[in-house]
Design a protein around this motif. Structure first.
Motif, PDB file in Angstrom:
ATOM      1  N   ASP A  47      -1.446   4.932   1.929  1.00 19.96           N
ATOM      2  CA  ASP A  47      -2.373   4.011   2.583  1.00 19.96           C
ATOM      3  C   ASP A  47      -3.511   3.666   1.621  1.00 19.96           C
ATOM      4  OD1 ASP A  47      -1.054   3.958   5.138  1.00 19.96           O
ATOM      5  OD2 ASP A  47      -1.798   5.987   5.467  1.00 19.96           O
ATOM      6  N   GLU A  51      -4.923   0.223  -0.374  1.00 19.86           N
ATOM      7  CA  GLU A  51      -4.763  -1.234  -0.351  1.00 19.86           C
ATOM      8  C   GLU A  51      -4.166  -1.784  -1.633  1.00 19.86           C
ATOM      9  OE1 GLU A  51      -7.767  -4.962  -0.375  1.00 19.86           O
ATOM     10  OE2 GLU A  51      -7.830  -3.769   1.485  1.00 19.86           O
ATOM     11  N   GLY A  52      -4.684  -1.358  -2.772  1.00 19.82           N
ATOM     12  CA  GLY A  52      -4.192  -1.900  -4.035  1.00 19.82           C
ATOM     13  C   GLY A  52      -2.726  -1.593  -4.275  1.00 19.82           C
ATOM     14  N   ILE A  97      -0.415  -0.987  -1.953  1.00 19.44           N
ATOM     15  CA  ILE A  97       0.386  -1.772  -1.009  1.00 19.44           C
ATOM     16  C   ILE A  97       0.504  -3.211  -1.498  1.00 19.44           C
ATOM     17  CG2 ILE A  97       0.525  -2.662   1.349  1.00 19.44           C
ATOM     18  CD1 ILE A  97      -1.035  -0.124   2.219  1.00 19.44           C
ATOM     19  N   ALA A  98      -0.619  -3.793  -1.895  1.00 17.91           N
ATOM     20  CA  ALA A  98      -0.618  -5.186  -2.352  1.00 17.91           C
ATOM     21  C   ALA A  98       0.260  -5.364  -3.585  1.00 17.91           C
ATOM     22  CB  ALA A  98      -2.047  -5.640  -2.639  1.00 17.91           C
ATOM     23  N   THR A 133      -2.365  -2.137   6.613  1.00 22.47           N
ATOM     24  CA  THR A 133      -1.299  -2.983   6.079  1.00 22.47           C
ATOM     25  C   THR A 133      -1.672  -4.458   6.130  1.00 22.47           C
ATOM     26  OG1 THR A 133       0.417  -1.382   6.623  1.00 22.47           O
ATOM     27  CG2 THR A 133       1.113  -3.664   6.381  1.00 22.47           C
ATOM     28  N   ASP A 189      -4.632  -5.898   6.063  1.00 20.93           N
ATOM     29  CA  ASP A 189      -5.632  -6.180   5.028  1.00 20.93           C
ATOM     30  C   ASP A 189      -4.997  -6.197   3.641  1.00 20.93           C
ATOM     31  OD1 ASP A 189      -8.409  -5.658   6.674  1.00 20.93           O
ATOM     32  OD2 ASP A 189      -6.792  -4.327   7.308  1.00 20.93           O
ATOM     33  N   SER A 190      -4.099  -5.252   3.406  1.00 18.13           N
ATOM     34  CA  SER A 190      -3.472  -5.126   2.089  1.00 18.13           C
ATOM     35  C   SER A 190      -2.564  -6.313   1.780  1.00 18.13           C
ATOM     36  CB  SER A 190      -2.669  -3.818   2.022  1.00 18.13           C
ATOM     37  OG  SER A 190      -3.487  -2.710   2.321  1.00 18.13           O
TER      38      SER A 190
END
Length: 250
Positions: free
Chosen positions: A48, A50-51, A53-54, A81, A83-84
């Motif tokens: 979890d 963000e970077g 996941i993106a 998820t 936001d990412s």
């Protein structure tokens, strides 16, 4: 799209990587996609963050016809998820009016808490994927489908996607269980693979109820699978190897 339609899967969640939660979606999704003529070509599991996941979403969506994500779309602070993936596409996160209205009607205004309202958020431009189990929708944005991590909900969401997906060739699969040590069939399998270039032959040893291996033959050409399987059975008969099958695998 070409005859070969491929998909990637991104499994999101610290709980998967820690071992606290066992993923039950990969096998189901792979089977479901194959029936639709789509091959699951790659699976990644990310925390979890963000970077990460993106980055993974961007890598997969550039490589495959479709990308599916599971997990991280619930009501809590660590469900990031949406936001990412918004970050991956370079778009803001917005509240989807229809999703908000559906959930407010489902929960009732007095129970539609700020936490639940988080589940009406989508990357700008995202479209809703119906959730007949617990109302909070999944999301589609371009070739990326953002699905729940709970298996029952994920499976229900998939059915809403069926009309949207364009499949290619289904891959046919047959398996033969051979009750002999894998080392004794290795050379024979290598020769079979060389003689049947249109199929993929895999060997998967087991050590329960005796020693043996399940040999799996796969190809978009159903006749080629049958021909290679008959050659494998002949090889086993000639060497007096006990077998079970073959069985069709969906």
């Amino acid at each position: 799209m070409s005859d070969d339609v491929k998909a990637g899967l991104l499994v999101i969640g610290d709980e998967i990587l820690s071992g606290r939660t066992e993923d039950k979606n990969i096998s189901y999704l792979a089977t479901w996609l194959n029936e639709a003529g789509i091959q699951l070509a790659e699976v990644r599991v990310v925390p979890d963050i963000e970077g990460e996941i993106a980055d993974a979403v961007n890598a997969l969506r550039a490589r495959y016809d479709y990308v599916f994500t599971t997990g991280g779309i619930g009501p809590t602070h660590d469900d990031i998820t949406v936001d990412s993936i918004a970050a991956a596409f370079g778009v803001p996160v917005v509240t989807h009016k229809e999703a908000y209205a559906r959930m407010e009607a489902y929960y009732g205004a007095e129970n539609f808490t700020p936490a639940r309202q988080r589940m009406a958020r989508v990357p700008a431009g995202g479209e809703l994927v119906d959730n007949p189990v617990s109302i909070a929708p999944g999301i589609r944005i371009e070739n990326v489908f953002i699905l729940a991590g709970v298996p029952k909900i994920m499976q229900a969401m998939l059915e809403d996607l069926r009309p949207l997906l364009k499949g290619g060739r289904k891959v046919w699969t047959q398996a033969l269980t051979i009750h002999v040590a894998e080392s004794k069939i290795a050379d024979g399998l290598g020769a079979l693979q060389a003689a049947h270039g249109g199929v993929s032959i895999g060997s998967y040893p087991f050590y329960h109820a005796g020693v043996g291996a399940q040999v799996v033959i796969r190809s978009p050409d159903q006749a080629a699978v049958s021909t290679a399987m008959e050659a494998l059975r002949t090889f086993c008969r000639e060497n007096a190897f006990a077998t079970e099958g073959p069985t069709e695998i969906e």
